[in-house]
Design a protein around this motif. Structure first.
Motif, PDB file in Angstrom:
ATOM      1  N   ASP A 128      17.804  -4.657  14.573  1.00  0.00           N
ATOM      2  CA  ASP A 128      17.293  -5.014  13.247  1.00  0.00           C
ATOM      3  C   ASP A 128      15.815  -5.419  13.244  1.00  0.00           C
ATOM      4  N   PHE A 129      15.151  -5.296  14.389  1.00  0.00           N
ATOM      5  CA  PHE A 129      13.759  -5.764  14.474  1.00  0.00           C
ATOM      6  C   PHE A 129      12.853  -4.908  13.591  1.00  0.00           C
ATOM      7  N   LYS A 130      11.954  -5.569  12.854  1.00  0.00           N
ATOM      8  CA  LYS A 130      11.062  -4.859  11.928  1.00  0.00           C
ATOM      9  C   LYS A 130       9.740  -4.540  12.633  1.00  0.00           C
ATOM     10  N   PHE A 131       9.519  -3.256  12.856  1.00  0.00           N
ATOM     11  CA  PHE A 131       8.271  -2.799  13.477  1.00  0.00           C
ATOM     12  C   PHE A 131       7.223  -2.428  12.424  1.00  0.00           C
ATOM     13  N   GLU A 132       7.615  -2.385  11.162  1.00  0.00           N
ATOM     14  CA  GLU A 132       6.691  -2.035  10.082  1.00  0.00           C
ATOM     15  C   GLU A 132       6.892  -2.987   8.912  1.00  0.00           C
ATOM     16  N   GLU A 133       5.800  -3.251   8.208  1.00  0.00           N
ATOM     17  CA  GLU A 133       5.868  -4.153   7.055  1.00  0.00           C
ATOM     18  C   GLU A 133       4.866  -3.693   5.999  1.00  0.00           C
ATOM     19  N   ASP A 134       5.347  -3.485   4.786  1.00  0.00           N
ATOM     20  CA  ASP A 134       4.469  -3.109   3.667  1.00  0.00           C
ATOM     21  C   ASP A 134       3.795  -4.348   3.112  1.00  0.00           C
ATOM     22  N   ARG A 135       2.476  -4.273   2.949  1.00  0.00           N
ATOM     23  CA  ARG A 135       1.727  -5.328   2.268  1.00  0.00           C
ATOM     24  C   ARG A 135       0.826  -4.651   1.240  1.00  0.00           C
ATOM     25  N   GLY A 136       1.410  -4.386   0.086  1.00  0.00           N
ATOM     26  CA  GLY A 136       0.652  -3.652  -0.928  1.00  0.00           C
ATOM     27  C   GLY A 136       0.392  -2.239  -0.454  1.00  0.00           C
ATOM     28  N   SER A 137      -0.869  -1.852  -0.444  1.00  0.00           N
ATOM     29  CA  SER A 137      -1.224  -0.502   0.008  1.00  0.00           C
ATOM     30  C   SER A 137      -1.427  -0.427   1.517  1.00  0.00           C
ATOM     31  N   THR A 138      -1.294  -1.559   2.185  1.00  0.00           N
ATOM     32  CA  THR A 138      -1.496  -1.610   3.639  1.00  0.00           C
ATOM     33  C   THR A 138      -0.153  -1.643   4.362  1.00  0.00           C
ATOM     34  N   MET A 139      -0.095  -0.881   5.448  1.00  0.00           N
ATOM     35  CA  MET A 139       1.089  -0.906   6.296  1.00  0.00           C
ATOM     36  C   MET A 139       0.730  -1.664   7.585  1.00  0.00           C
ATOM     37  N   ILE A 140       1.478  -2.728   7.867  1.00  0.00           N
ATOM     38  CA  ILE A 140       1.315  -3.454   9.123  1.00  0.00           C
ATOM     39  C   ILE A 140       2.308  -2.872  10.121  1.00  0.00           C
ATOM     40  N   VAL A 141       1.784  -2.348  11.217  1.00  0.00           N
ATOM     41  CA  VAL A 141       2.606  -1.676  12.219  1.00  0.00           C
ATOM     42  C   VAL A 141       2.524  -2.439  13.540  1.00  0.00           C
ATOM     43  N   LYS A 142       3.664  -2.644  14.158  1.00  0.00           N
ATOM     44  CA  LYS A 142       3.726  -3.281  15.479  1.00  0.00           C
ATOM     45  C   LYS A 142       4.059  -2.211  16.508  1.00  0.00           C
ATOM     46  N   GLU A 143       3.116  -1.975  17.414  1.00  0.00           N
ATOM     47  CA  GLU A 143       3.244  -0.894  18.380  1.00  0.00           C
ATOM     48  C   GLU A 143       3.291  -1.450  19.804  1.00  0.00           C
ATOM     49  N   PRO A 144       3.935  -0.756  20.738  1.00  0.00           N
ATOM     50  CA  PRO A 144       3.999  -1.230  22.118  1.00  0.00           C
ATOM     51  C   PRO A 144       2.603  -1.374  22.720  1.00  0.00           C
TER      52      PRO A 144
END
Length: 478
Positions: free
Chosen positions: A120-136
């Protein structure tokens, strides 16, 4: 006699570039029980390059693909449970019961926990028009210790696998058997070539190249603060991420209440677990000064019940890991005597009836003052220091008066008071009345390190954060 003379690199067992070997000693009988190859810079370079090549594909795998691999690793780990337990006892002297009850299950627990979190870990998060991505983060080097070998291997490997990182492991050369078996587990589980690599060796030959290699993106080290500082220095020129879990001198504040004697006895038993060889061990017990005599009586009785002997038998306490550790512990026990602490139990020398092996007497000192050496230095053996306090403010002040901040403990019947004390202790993990939680973050304040292991907090150590702006079009103005 075990002989582990090859390294695991790019999915294969390969010959070292230069064959140098090291004998592995069984601390229970001081006999040679195995031999490992010692790697060097060229071996590390091969392993790192394999990890770098594998990162291109492993980092792009789906959550489901990584879960499948990790579940296969868990299944193989369970198959090798008995082999791992035997190896832990042989290489570092953990009693067979402790190996089966805690040493081996701890590694399995970290893997199972990481599998659950990954689902269930969230690697992506929408913040308006910006996508916050968590990458290795990339290629990781792991330098792990001998005291909880499987625990420390798995609490690094599991989140690294889960987040899409590749890795090179250097297990402790003092206790390398479990690391070797773990590499066999990874191979049998079908972990893709290059994702996991193992190079045996010592700190100078392998640890330093793993810390300095320009293609390593992160180094995670567990061990002494002294060695951790050197790892950080070596890593600095390449500005790689450094994660450290280092030493401790953890306070155990015993409250003034009706379960006082029980709390003292529990604290004695806890420090004796694993022969005191745990970085988070509650080595400084703080008790009300007015109840020092009661504490001495309870501690003496509890220490007398601790049996020491052959770790393959029924003894509660096996040997410490090596002659180097034994000599250091003996010197610090003598220091406690020389500086005027009250010797309640134990002392220098081996326990009666044991003339071979690195066995230490279960030792308790009372009337210890904060300035004494045994109150300030990490002993890493079955040695407890009992200090007095006049009130809880003083207890908290003494508890925080250390360069370390890995763990702290509060024991007593009044939960509200225990919570208040816990809130004022400067440590990364505080346990009230013996509570534990494998999903809770583990790591230290101050010179006990930086970063956190265990649970979802561990995942973040292996991730970089990317902001993709303009990912979604802005809503048209109404």
């Amino acid at each position: 006699m075990r002989e582990y003379l090859k390294f695991y690199i790019d999915g294969q067992w390969v010959e070292p570039v230069s064959l140098k070997t090291l004998d592995v000693i069984n601390p229970a009988n001081e006999e040679v029980v195995g031999k490992i190859a010692l790697g060097g810079e060229a071996d590390v370079d091969k392993a790192v390059k394999a990890a770098r090549k594998a990162f291109a594909t492993w980092s792009q795998t789906t959550r489901e693909e990584r879960l499948d691999v990790m579940q296969r690793v868990l299944a193989e780990y369970q198959k090798r449970f008995g082999d791992l337990a035997t190896a832990v006892t042989e290489e570092m002297g953990a009693p067979a019961s402790l190996a089966q009850r805690a040493q081996v299950p701890s590694g399995m627990g970290h893997l199972a926990t990481a599998i659950g979190i990954l689902k269930d870990f969230k690697f992506e998060e929408d913040r308006g028009s910006t996508m916050i991505v968590k990458e290795p983060i990339g290629v990781c080097s792991f330098i792990t210790p001998w005291n909880w070998p499987l625990n420390q291997i798995m609490c690094k490997v599991a989140p690294a696998l889960a987040t899409g990182c590749t890795m090179v492991l250097k297990p402790s050369e003092v206790a390398p058997f479990t690391g070797q078996i773990f590499a066999e587990i990874m191979h049998e589980a079908g972990v893709p070539a290059g994702v996991f690599n193992l190079v045996h060796g010592d700190g100078l030959g392998v640890g330093v190249p793993l810390s300095t290699h320009p293609e390593v993106d992160m180094v995670s080290f567990t061990g002494s603060t002294r060695a951790g500082i050197e790892v950080a220095k070596n890593a600095a020129p390449t500005v790689k991420r450094v994660h450290q879990e280092l030493g401790g001198k953890s306070p155990n504040i015993v409250l003034d209440d009706e379960v006082f004697a029980k709390s003292v006895a529990g604290g004695v038993r806890q420090i004796m677990t694993n022969s005191g060889q745990s970085c988070n061990a509650p080595t400084r017990m703080l008790v009300p000064t007015k109840r020092m005599d009661e504490a001495i009586a309870a501690a003496k009785e509890a220490a007398a019940q601790v049996t020491v002997g052959d770790p393959t038998g029924n003894a509660m306490l096996g040997p410490v890991v090596s002659k180097t550790q034994w000599d250091k512990i003996q010197g610090l026990i003598q220091k406690g005597i020389d500086e005027g602490a009250t010797l309640v139990a134990g002392g220098t020398g081996r326990p009666e009836g044991l003339d071979k092996g690195y066995y230490v007497q279960p030792t308790v000192f009372a009337n210890v003052t904060p300035d004494m050496t045994i109150s300030r230095e990490e002993i890493f053996g079955p040695v407890l220091s009992i200090l007095g306090y006049e009130d809880l403010d003083q207890a908290i002040a003494i508890g925080n008066d250390t360069e370390y901040g890995l763990a702290a403990y509060v024991n007593g019947a009044d939960l509200a008071k225990a919570r208040e004390v816990a809130s004022k202790l400067r440590a990364g993990q505080v346990s009230i009345n013996g509570a534990s939680d494998m999903t809770a973050p583990f790591g230290g304040f101050k010179m006990s390190g930086n970063g956190r292991e265990w649970g979802d907090f561990a995942f973040h150590e292996f991730l970089e954060v990317k902001a993709v702006m303009g990912y979604a079009p802005k809503q048209a103005a109404e």
